[in-house]
Design an enzyme around this catalytic site. Structure first.
Site, PDB file in Angstrom:
ATOM      1  N   ALA A 180     -26.702  57.948-118.929  1.00 55.11           N
ATOM      2  CA  ALA A 180     -25.370  58.309-118.456  1.00 55.11           C
ATOM      3  C   ALA A 180     -24.375  57.164-118.555  1.00 55.11           C
ATOM      4  O   ALA A 180     -23.211  57.361-118.934  1.00 55.11           O
ATOM      5  CB  ALA A 180     -25.459  58.809-117.010  1.00 55.11           C
ATOM      6  N   ASP A 181     -24.803  55.952-118.212  1.00 56.06           N
ATOM      7  CA  ASP A 181     -23.907  54.799-118.196  1.00 56.06           C
ATOM      8  C   ASP A 181     -23.185  54.609-119.531  1.00 56.06           C
ATOM      9  O   ASP A 181     -22.056  54.128-119.582  1.00 56.06           O
ATOM     10  CB  ASP A 181     -24.680  53.508-117.896  1.00 56.06           C
ATOM     11  CG  ASP A 181     -25.715  53.632-116.803  1.00 56.06           C
ATOM     12  OD1 ASP A 181     -26.229  54.747-116.584  1.00 56.06           O
ATOM     13  OD2 ASP A 181     -26.048  52.607-116.186  1.00 56.06           O
ATOM     14  N   ALA A 182     -23.875  54.973-120.615  1.00 53.63           N
ATOM     15  CA  ALA A 182     -23.328  54.738-121.949  1.00 53.63           C
ATOM     16  C   ALA A 182     -22.005  55.451-122.159  1.00 53.63           C
ATOM     17  O   ALA A 182     -21.181  55.014-122.973  1.00 53.63           O
ATOM     18  CB  ALA A 182     -24.337  55.192-123.011  1.00 53.63           C
TER      19      ALA A 182
END
Length: 395
Positions: A180-182
């Site tokens: 998700a962070d990407a």
């Protein structure tokens, strides 16, 4: 020294020479500052938090429980901080913040991190793209453009299934946006590069990969993103699905960055729909104290405060109201509660507390815990709340 480029900026006169003293316990209730929603007071606190962090960087201080790559000036940890500083530079009359950003880019020779494909090493590119529009010129994005042209020539073909970090084969899906962070780290960089160069190929790649990740990780029932595929079947102590606050915070803030960079059309409209679905879910699970739980669906009565996810949500909600995507009457109360929670997270000297340490899932956190990326999120939240001019609006 690694942080020598900051020393000149620190001479601009903000009174930052005071010693940085640790605070180890949350203040008693009577000592919690009252919350002002005037834009001037919101900006004053936002700058105080930024000044503390800049002074810490200049002194070479690394937060407790930091990862080994935290001192890396091209890494996502500091990249997120500097993205926040660009937001502050856009809002503040103090030239320090712009100068610090430009000096960081120059010291980095405008280079991304070492890993060509990894989204974490692309976050700092958003800072360079801002710098290119604020005096650094096209040289600031030349290395970024070269790296992205290489990626387009040799596009990754791995799947999105995420292995455990202990797997000796490594996490090869990191060549794509499989966590998700990407979605905060990379897509906005690709889209802004497309806008600055006029080359649609960068946008096409970003949109393709964004939807691949969203189709894989976005839960269409809960309207939240799993951190990665390892969490599809994980459950919390009461059988709840595990959605990590900061992980979804990265996505929600990322959408607030991505959407304005997109041309009008079906893709932008679909992104706006995802953003609004997430926003509705988020205000329904905000805790009574204004924070969001580290594990979003955990029991709010027993979960601890956490400021980095909360700051990303306050930022995204405030931006959404200002952009006209979210109804002010419905969403302003959550912004007010969230900002009040963030104010309580700030130590008297400007240190931001309650920031969960680097990780990949919900974890414990205390008032004394801080990290650079949490400050970046706070700076984005503060500037977005200031934009709303809440003191002039009816509650």
């Amino acid at each position: 020294m690694r942080y020598k480029p900051f020393l000149l900026a620190l001479t601009l006169g903000l009174g930052l020479a005071a010693p940085i003293l640790p605070v180890h316990a949350a203040p008693p209730a009577a000592a919690v500052p009252s919350v002002s929603y005037t834009s001037a007071d919101v900006m004053r606190l936002t700058e105080k938090v930024a000044d503390y962090q800049i002074a810490s960087l200049a002194a070479g201080l690394v937060p407790a429980h930091a990862s080994g790559d935290t001192p890396d000036p091209k890494n996502w940890v500091q990249g997120a901080l500097f993205i926040g500083l660009t937001a502050l530079a856009d809002h503040s009359d103090n030239p320090l913040y712009k100068q610090v950003v430009l000096q960081r880019g120059e010291a980095n020779h405008w280079e991304l991190g070492k890993r060509l494909y990894h989204a974490d090493d692309h976050a700092i590119g958003q800072v360079y793209l801002w710098a290119a529009r604020h005096g650094a010129g096209p040289d600031a994005i030349a290395p970024l453009r070269k790296s992205y042209d290489t990626i387009l020539e040799f596009q990754p073909t791995v799947g999105l299934e995420h292995r455990e970090y202990t797997d000796p084969r490594g996490v090869d899906c990191g060549q794509r946006w499989c966590w998700a962070d990407a979605l905060f780290m990379a897509p906005a960089t690709w889209l802004e590069l497309a806008n600055q160069t006029g080359e649609a190929k960068y946008r096409d790649y970003a949109v393709k990969e964004f939807w691949a990740t969203t189709d894989y990780l976005y839960d269409k029932t809960e309207h939240l993103y799993y951190r990665d595929s390892r969490f599809f079947e994980r459950r919390g102590p009461h059988g709840e699905r595990v959605f990590w606050s900061r992980g979804d915070g990265w996505v929600f803030a990322g959408l607030a960055h991505i959407i304005p960079l997109m041309p009008q059309g079906a893709d932008r409209a679909h992104m706006e729909t995802v953003f609004k679905e997430m926003a509705a879910k988020l205000i329904s699970i905000q805790k009574a104290d204004g924070y969001w739980s580290p594990s979003l669906l955990a029991d709010p009565a027993t979960s601890v405060p956490e400021s980095s996810g909360t700051a990303f949500y306050v930022y995204g909600l405030a931006w959404g109201i200002k952009a006209g995507l979210l109804d002010a009457k419905s969403y302003e109360p959550a912004v007010r509660k969230g900002w009040a929670a963030l104010v309580r997270s700030v130590h008297p000297d400007g240190k931001l507390g309650y920031v969960q340490s680097i990780g990949d899932q919900p974890d414990n956190v205390s008032y004394d815990d801080t990290q650079y990326y949490g400050v970046g999120a706070f700076l984005m939240a503060g500037t977005a709340v200031a934009d709303l001019q809440l003191d002039r609006r009816k509650k």
